[in-house]
Design an enzyme around this catalytic site. Structure first.
Site, PDB file in Angstrom:
ATOM      1  CG  MET A 245      -8.453   7.025   2.356  1.00 50.48           C
ATOM      2  SD  MET A 245      -7.640   7.105   3.953  1.00 50.48           S
ATOM      3  CE  MET A 245      -6.739   5.542   3.952  1.00 50.48           C
TER       4      MET A 245
ATOM      5  CG  MET B  70     -11.260   2.991   2.297  1.00 50.34           C
ATOM      6  SD  MET B  70      -9.695   2.956   3.171  1.00 50.34           S
ATOM      7  CE  MET B  70      -8.594   3.060   1.753  1.00 50.34           C
TER       8      MET B  70
ATOM      9  CG  MET C 132     -11.554  -3.120   5.292  1.00 52.11           C
ATOM     10  SD  MET C 132     -10.033  -2.673   4.410  1.00 52.11           S
ATOM     11  CE  MET C 132      -9.151  -1.705   5.650  1.00 52.11           C
TER      12      MET C 132
ATOM     13  CG  ASP D 294      -5.154   2.396   0.905  1.00 53.36           C
ATOM     14  OD1 ASP D 294      -6.063   1.546   0.796  1.00 53.36           O
ATOM     15  OD2 ASP D 294      -4.030   2.150   1.384  1.00 53.36           O
TER      16      ASP D 294
ATOM     17  CG  HIS E 229      -3.778  -1.633  -1.585  1.00 51.71           C
ATOM     18  ND1 HIS E 229      -4.875  -2.437  -1.837  1.00 51.71           N
ATOM     19  CD2 HIS E 229      -4.156  -0.806  -0.574  1.00 51.71           C
ATOM     20  CE1 HIS E 229      -5.868  -2.113  -1.006  1.00 51.71           C
ATOM     21  NE2 HIS E 229      -5.455  -1.117  -0.230  1.00 51.71           N
TER      22      HIS E 229
ATOM     23  CG  HIS F 157      -9.155  -0.130  -0.309  1.00 52.87           C
ATOM     24  ND1 HIS F 157      -8.535  -0.280   0.927  1.00 52.87           N
ATOM     25  CD2 HIS F 157     -10.488  -0.200  -0.066  1.00 52.87           C
ATOM     26  CE1 HIS F 157      -9.465  -0.422   1.860  1.00 52.87           C
ATOM     27  NE2 HIS F 157     -10.659  -0.370   1.295  1.00 52.87           N
TER      28      HIS F 157
ATOM     29  CB  SER G 142      -0.897   0.017   1.238  1.00 53.06           C
ATOM     30  OG  SER G 142      -1.450   1.320   1.386  1.00 53.06           O
TER      31      SER G 142
ATOM     32  CG  ASP H 214      -5.950  -2.908   3.275  1.00 55.46           C
ATOM     33  OD1 ASP H 214      -4.859  -2.625   3.813  1.00 55.46           O
ATOM     34  OD2 ASP H 214      -6.615  -2.109   2.597  1.00 55.46           O
TER      35      ASP H 214
HETATM   36  C1  DX5 Z   1      -6.208   1.435   5.678  1.00 58.08           C
HETATM   37  C2  DX5 Z   1      -5.754   1.148   4.275  1.00 58.08           C
HETATM   38  C3  DX5 Z   1      -4.607   0.217   4.188  1.00 58.08           C
HETATM   39  C4  DX5 Z   1      -3.350   0.724   4.847  1.00 58.08           C
HETATM   40  C5  DX5 Z   1      -2.650  -0.443   5.437  1.00 58.08           C
HETATM   41  O1  DX5 Z   1      -7.431   2.075   5.644  1.00 58.08           O
HETATM   42  O2  DX5 Z   1      -6.814   0.569   3.516  1.00 58.08           O
HETATM   43  O3  DX5 Z   1      -4.353  -0.156   2.837  1.00 58.08           O
HETATM   44  O4  DX5 Z   1      -2.471   1.359   3.967  1.00 58.08           O
HETATM   45  O5  DX5 Z   1      -1.550   0.029   6.134  1.00 58.08           O
HETATM   46  P1  DX5 Z   1      -0.773  -0.876   7.175  1.00 58.08           P
HETATM   47  O6  DX5 Z   1      -0.221  -2.041   6.407  1.00 58.08           O
HETATM   48  O7  DX5 Z   1       0.277   0.029   7.693  1.00 58.08           O
HETATM   49  O8  DX5 Z   1      -1.769  -1.306   8.206  1.00 58.08           O
HETATM   50 ZN    ZN Z   2      -6.359  -0.330   1.534  1.00 57.67          ZN
END
Ligand code: DX5
Ligand code: ZN
Length: 220
Positions: free
Chosen positions: A35, A66, A135, A33, A31, A64, A8, A173
């Site tokens: 948001m 969010m 998750m 993220d 990956h 991903h 990620s 994740d």
């Molecule tokens: C959290 C994200 C993850 C995050 C994981 O909301 O979806 O992808 O980057 O990070 P680590 O591996 O540090 O928990």
């Molecule tokens: Zn993620």
């Protein structure tokens, strides 16, 4: 097929993303993220950034989302050319329709469940998706601790995938590291997202290799 390791870039250096994605070329997917500060209390980047990342990334993107309004926005992420687009089940009333749209645009369609969201409504619909993301932390931030309490749900989805005989990837994740990756693997995961565990050290490629070896190890 061995385990898939998807670092990620939430844990990467946002002003050196081209350098940092180059450092994870041995990964399976990158990956990403997304948001929106509504679905989760954090803000990262959007369509324009994902489109540019696509241009410079050595590996396909595993996006991903969010965000809220996925019915409106998720197809646009597929149109950037992202290989995989995962939306949250909590963000839409029409997951099957949305997954079909994503597939028609050439993307793999993923559905994500927050730790508190039950898997049951999904179990008869697995063939509509290419990936289920369980998750293992509350979405929003990197660096949190892996929630072992989500493992029964993961095992339940694995069992349903096996029963259905479909090739749905089962992703975890959040808080995935050299120890917790084995817990997730033993519960049935085959696709692993890791942010801090990959980027925290000095050599991301070495971390990816170590995670891959741990995930491909024999079941206990
Ligand atoms: C959290 C994200 C993850 C995050 C994981 O909301 O979806 O992808 O980057 O990070 P680590 O591996 O540090 O928990
Ligand atoms: Zn993620």
């Amino acid at each position: 097929m061995g385990a898939r390791i998807n670092p990620s870039i939430l844990a990467a250096d946002f002003v050196n993303l081209e350098r940092d994605v180059a450092s994870i070329a041995s990964a399976d997917f990158v990956h990403v993220d997304v948001m929106d500060n509504h679905f989760v209390p954090n803000l990262t980047f959007g369509l324009q950034m994902v489109g540019r990342l696509q241009d410079v990334s050595p590996r396909p993107l595993d996006v991903h989302l969010m965000i809220t309004d996925v019915d409106r926005w998720a197809p646009d992420y597929a149109k950037t050319g992202a290989a995989s687009v995962t939306f949250h089940s909590e963000a839409t009333e029409h997951p099957v329709e949305l997954a079909r749209t994503l597939r028609s645009l050439g993307a793999r369609a993923g559905i994500a469940l927050k730790p508190g969201t039950a898997a049951e409504p999904l179990l008869d619909l697995l063939h509509e998706f290419d990936q289920v993301l369980i998750m293992t932390v509350e979405p929003g931030f990197g660096g949190q601790s892996f929630m072992v309490s989500t493992m029964p749900k993961l095992a339940q989805v694995r069992e349903a995938i096996t029963r259905a005989g479909t090739d749905v990837w089962l992703q975890v994740d959040g808080g995935v590291d050299l120890t917790t990756i084995e817990i997730a693997r033993d519960a049935g995961a085959d696709t692993f997202v890791a942010g801090s565990a990959v980027f925290r050290g000095s050599d991301p490629a070495e971390q990816i290799a170590a995670l891959r070896a741990a995930a491909d190890g024999h079941r206990h």
